[in-house]
Design a protein around this motif. Structure first.
Motif, PDB file in Angstrom:
ATOM      1  N   ALA A 172      -0.313   2.301  -3.569  1.00 31.53           N
ATOM      2  CA  ALA A 172      -0.336   1.510  -2.336  1.00 31.53           C
ATOM      3  C   ALA A 172      -1.531   0.573  -2.249  1.00 31.53           C
ATOM      4  N   PHE A 173      -2.681   1.003  -2.752  1.00 32.26           N
ATOM      5  CA  PHE A 173      -3.904   0.207  -2.626  1.00 32.26           C
ATOM      6  C   PHE A 173      -4.418  -0.286  -3.980  1.00 32.26           C
ATOM      7  N   GLN A 174      -3.547  -0.544  -4.915  1.00 37.04           N
ATOM      8  CA  GLN A 174      -3.994  -0.956  -6.243  1.00 37.04           C
ATOM      9  C   GLN A 174      -4.544  -2.376  -6.269  1.00 37.04           C
ATOM     10  N   ALA A 175      -4.028  -3.249  -5.406  1.00 41.37           N
ATOM     11  CA  ALA A 175      -4.416  -4.665  -5.447  1.00 41.37           C
ATOM     12  C   ALA A 175      -5.112  -5.069  -4.159  1.00 41.37           C
ATOM     13  N   ASP A 176      -6.054  -6.014  -4.284  1.00 41.12           N
ATOM     14  CA  ASP A 176      -6.657  -6.599  -3.092  1.00 41.12           C
ATOM     15  C   ASP A 176      -5.556  -7.237  -2.249  1.00 41.12           C
ATOM     16  N   GLY A 177      -5.697  -7.147  -0.952  1.00 40.28           N
ATOM     17  CA  GLY A 177      -4.689  -7.709  -0.061  1.00 40.28           C
ATOM     18  C   GLY A 177      -3.569  -6.754   0.277  1.00 40.28           C
ATOM     19  N   SER A 178      -3.676  -5.498  -0.181  1.00 44.79           N
ATOM     20  CA  SER A 178      -2.639  -4.506   0.114  1.00 44.79           C
ATOM     21  C   SER A 178      -2.735  -4.036   1.561  1.00 44.79           C
ATOM     22  N   VAL A 179      -1.573  -3.818   2.171  1.00 49.25           N
ATOM     23  CA  VAL A 179      -1.485  -3.342   3.550  1.00 49.25           C
ATOM     24  C   VAL A 179      -0.449  -2.226   3.615  1.00 49.25           C
ATOM     25  N   VAL A 180      -0.803  -1.146   4.305  1.00 54.38           N
ATOM     26  CA  VAL A 180       0.134  -0.059   4.576  1.00 54.38           C
ATOM     27  C   VAL A 180       0.248   0.065   6.094  1.00 54.38           C
ATOM     28  N   ILE A 181       1.476   0.115   6.602  1.00 59.21           N
ATOM     29  CA  ILE A 181       1.672   0.216   8.042  1.00 59.21           C
ATOM     30  C   ILE A 181       2.393   1.523   8.370  1.00 59.21           C
ATOM     31  N   VAL A 182       2.323   1.923   9.630  1.00 59.81           N
ATOM     32  CA  VAL A 182       2.965   3.172  10.051  1.00 59.81           C
ATOM     33  C   VAL A 182       4.430   2.914  10.390  1.00 59.81           C
ATOM     34  N   ARG A 183       5.200   3.995  10.416  1.00 56.24           N
ATOM     35  CA  ARG A 183       6.643   3.899  10.660  1.00 56.24           C
ATOM     36  C   ARG A 183       6.961   3.161  11.959  1.00 56.24           C
ATOM     37  N   ARG A 220     -10.082  -2.077   1.149  1.00 57.95           N
ATOM     38  CA  ARG A 220     -11.402  -2.724   1.106  1.00 57.95           C
ATOM     39  C   ARG A 220     -11.501  -3.527  -0.182  1.00 57.95           C
ATOM     40  N   PRO A 221     -11.974  -4.771  -0.123  1.00 58.20           N
ATOM     41  CA  PRO A 221     -12.045  -5.588  -1.338  1.00 58.20           C
ATOM     42  C   PRO A 221     -12.871  -4.906  -2.430  1.00 58.20           C
ATOM     43  N   LYS A 222     -12.398  -5.023  -3.664  1.00 56.88           N
ATOM     44  CA  LYS A 222     -13.151  -4.446  -4.788  1.00 56.88           C
ATOM     45  C   LYS A 222     -14.464  -5.185  -5.000  1.00 56.88           C
ATOM     46  N   PRO A 231     -11.205   2.201   0.926  1.00 52.88           N
ATOM     47  CA  PRO A 231     -11.187   1.899  -0.510  1.00 52.88           C
ATOM     48  C   PRO A 231      -9.841   2.255  -1.137  1.00 52.88           C
ATOM     49  N   ASP A 232      -9.657   1.856  -2.411  1.00 50.90           N
ATOM     50  CA  ASP A 232      -8.357   2.029  -3.055  1.00 50.90           C
ATOM     51  C   ASP A 232      -7.971   3.489  -3.273  1.00 50.90           C
ATOM     52  N   SER A 233      -8.932   4.416  -3.150  1.00 52.22           N
ATOM     53  CA  SER A 233      -8.628   5.837  -3.357  1.00 52.22           C
ATOM     54  C   SER A 233      -8.270   6.559  -2.053  1.00 52.22           C
ATOM     55  N   PHE A 234      -8.191   5.814  -0.951  1.00 49.50           N
ATOM     56  CA  PHE A 234      -8.058   6.453   0.360  1.00 49.50           C
ATOM     57  C   PHE A 234      -6.836   7.358   0.447  1.00 49.50           C
ATOM     58  N   PHE A 235      -5.672   6.861   0.084  1.00 51.39           N
ATOM     59  CA  PHE A 235      -4.447   7.647   0.276  1.00 51.39           C
ATOM     60  C   PHE A 235      -4.327   8.810  -0.706  1.00 51.39           C
ATOM     61  N   VAL A 236      -5.080   8.753  -1.791  1.00 49.05           N
ATOM     62  CA  VAL A 236      -5.090   9.868  -2.735  1.00 49.05           C
ATOM     63  C   VAL A 236      -5.936  11.010  -2.191  1.00 49.05           C
ATOM     64  N   LYS A 237      -7.070  10.658  -1.571  1.00 49.88           N
ATOM     65  CA  LYS A 237      -7.999  11.671  -1.075  1.00 49.88           C
ATOM     66  C   LYS A 237      -7.749  12.050   0.386  1.00 49.88           C
ATOM     67  N   THR A 240      -0.115  -8.415   1.783  1.00 48.25           N
ATOM     68  CA  THR A 240       1.240  -7.989   1.446  1.00 48.25           C
ATOM     69  C   THR A 240       1.404  -6.511   1.759  1.00 48.25           C
ATOM     70  N   ILE A 241       2.520  -6.171   2.400  1.00 44.41           N
ATOM     71  CA  ILE A 241       2.800  -4.768   2.706  1.00 44.41           C
ATOM     72  C   ILE A 241       3.177  -4.040   1.413  1.00 44.41           C
ATOM     73  N   THR A 242       2.498  -2.930   1.153  1.00 43.98           N
ATOM     74  CA  THR A 242       2.755  -2.165  -0.067  1.00 43.98           C
ATOM     75  C   THR A 242       3.236  -0.745   0.223  1.00 43.98           C
ATOM     76  N   GLY A 243       3.345  -0.374   1.493  1.00 46.47           N
ATOM     77  CA  GLY A 243       3.805   0.972   1.811  1.00 46.47           C
ATOM     78  C   GLY A 243       3.978   1.171   3.302  1.00 46.47           C
TER      79      GLY A 243
END
Length: 268
Positions: free
Chosen positions: A64-75, A122-124, A45-51, A100-103
């Protein structure tokens, strides 16, 4: 997740996540080329990286997860695929969906219980597929109020009852089949708490056999095989000894010691 929030107030945070492996190496595509993600994917969910804080090297946890379709990848994935960490805003395809990559975050440690090379939101508004009861790869990360720990078992029973009734309505509506489904206790799911350190290593409280007895059984079986091999080996030696008993006695009469005879038997 909604049932947990409503029926288990002792759980102060509830966060569903879903992870799976990249078996075929075709679920992450950039400019038409598929790239393997050895640690797999994690939907959260959109709160994942905060928690569940990870170290961001590009972007930030709050957005990073504010919008649907957000993707975060590792270094390591960013460097392997793009050759740079400056990839925020790049379009990619994940599981046949444009995103779209966001972080970019640091690679997770080797002992993590939630391994992933790629995280997507996860889709809202979940699709029907997201709501299917067969999606058993879901994990519910929760935080427990330590002052209300004793209340958790009763609250999880309420959650089980609520989910049980929701499943019956989802599958059968208001029908005799639904009432028959509710009457069978075998259809009821059980819920339990597990420390995060055990997540991914133990499926439930009834997996003692998998966690301890199965390895113990295989170890015991291996020892039996070793003992059987040794028994057969000594049986062969005994057979050879009996067959060459006259030669053994002749060697003794010629002055051979017991030790030299044993060495003779073992090395011939």
């Amino acid at each position: 997740a909604e049932q947990l929030r409503e029926n288990a107030p002792a759980l102060t945070d509830v966060m569903p996540v879903m992870n799976w492996g990249d078996t075929w190496g075709s679920d992450f595509v950039v400019d038409g080329q598929a790239w393997k993600c050895p640690r797999g994917f994690l939907m959260a969910p959109d709160s994942f990286f905060v928690k569940y804080p990870l170290t961001f090297v590009r972007g930030d946890a709050a957005h990073a997860f504010q919008a649907d379709g957000s993707v975060v990848i590792v270094r390591s994935l960013a460097e392997r695929v793009f050759g740079t960490l400056d990839v925020v805003g790049r379009p990619v395809t994940v599981r046949d969906e444009p995103r779209t990559i966001t972080g970019v975050v640091e690679d997770p440690p080797a002992n993590t219980n939630l391994p992933a090379d790629l995280y997507f939101v996860r889709p809202k508004q979940p699709t029907n597929d997201d709501l299917q009861w067969g999606n058993y790869n879901y994990k519910m990360l929760v935080r427990v109020d330590p002052d209300r720990l004793s209340e958790v078992p009763a609250q999880l029973e309420r959650v089980s009852d609520a989910v049980f009734r929701t499943k019956a309505a989802y599958y059968y509506g208001d029908s005799d089949a639904a009432r028959e489904y509710l009457a069978d206790p075998e259809n009821r799911s059980q819920y339990f708490l597990m420390p995060l350190s055990r997540a991914g290593k133990q499926a439930g409280p009834d997996t003692f056999w998998k966690d301890f007895m199965y390895p113990a059984a295989f170890t015991g079986l291996s020892l039996l095989l070793v003992l059987s091999a040794l028994f057969n080996y000594f049986a062969i030696l005994t057979s050879l000894f009996v067959g060459r008993l006259r030669e053994y006695r002749l060697r003794i009469s010629l002055g051979a010691t017991f030790r030299s005879n044993v060495g003779w038997l073992l090395t011939e």
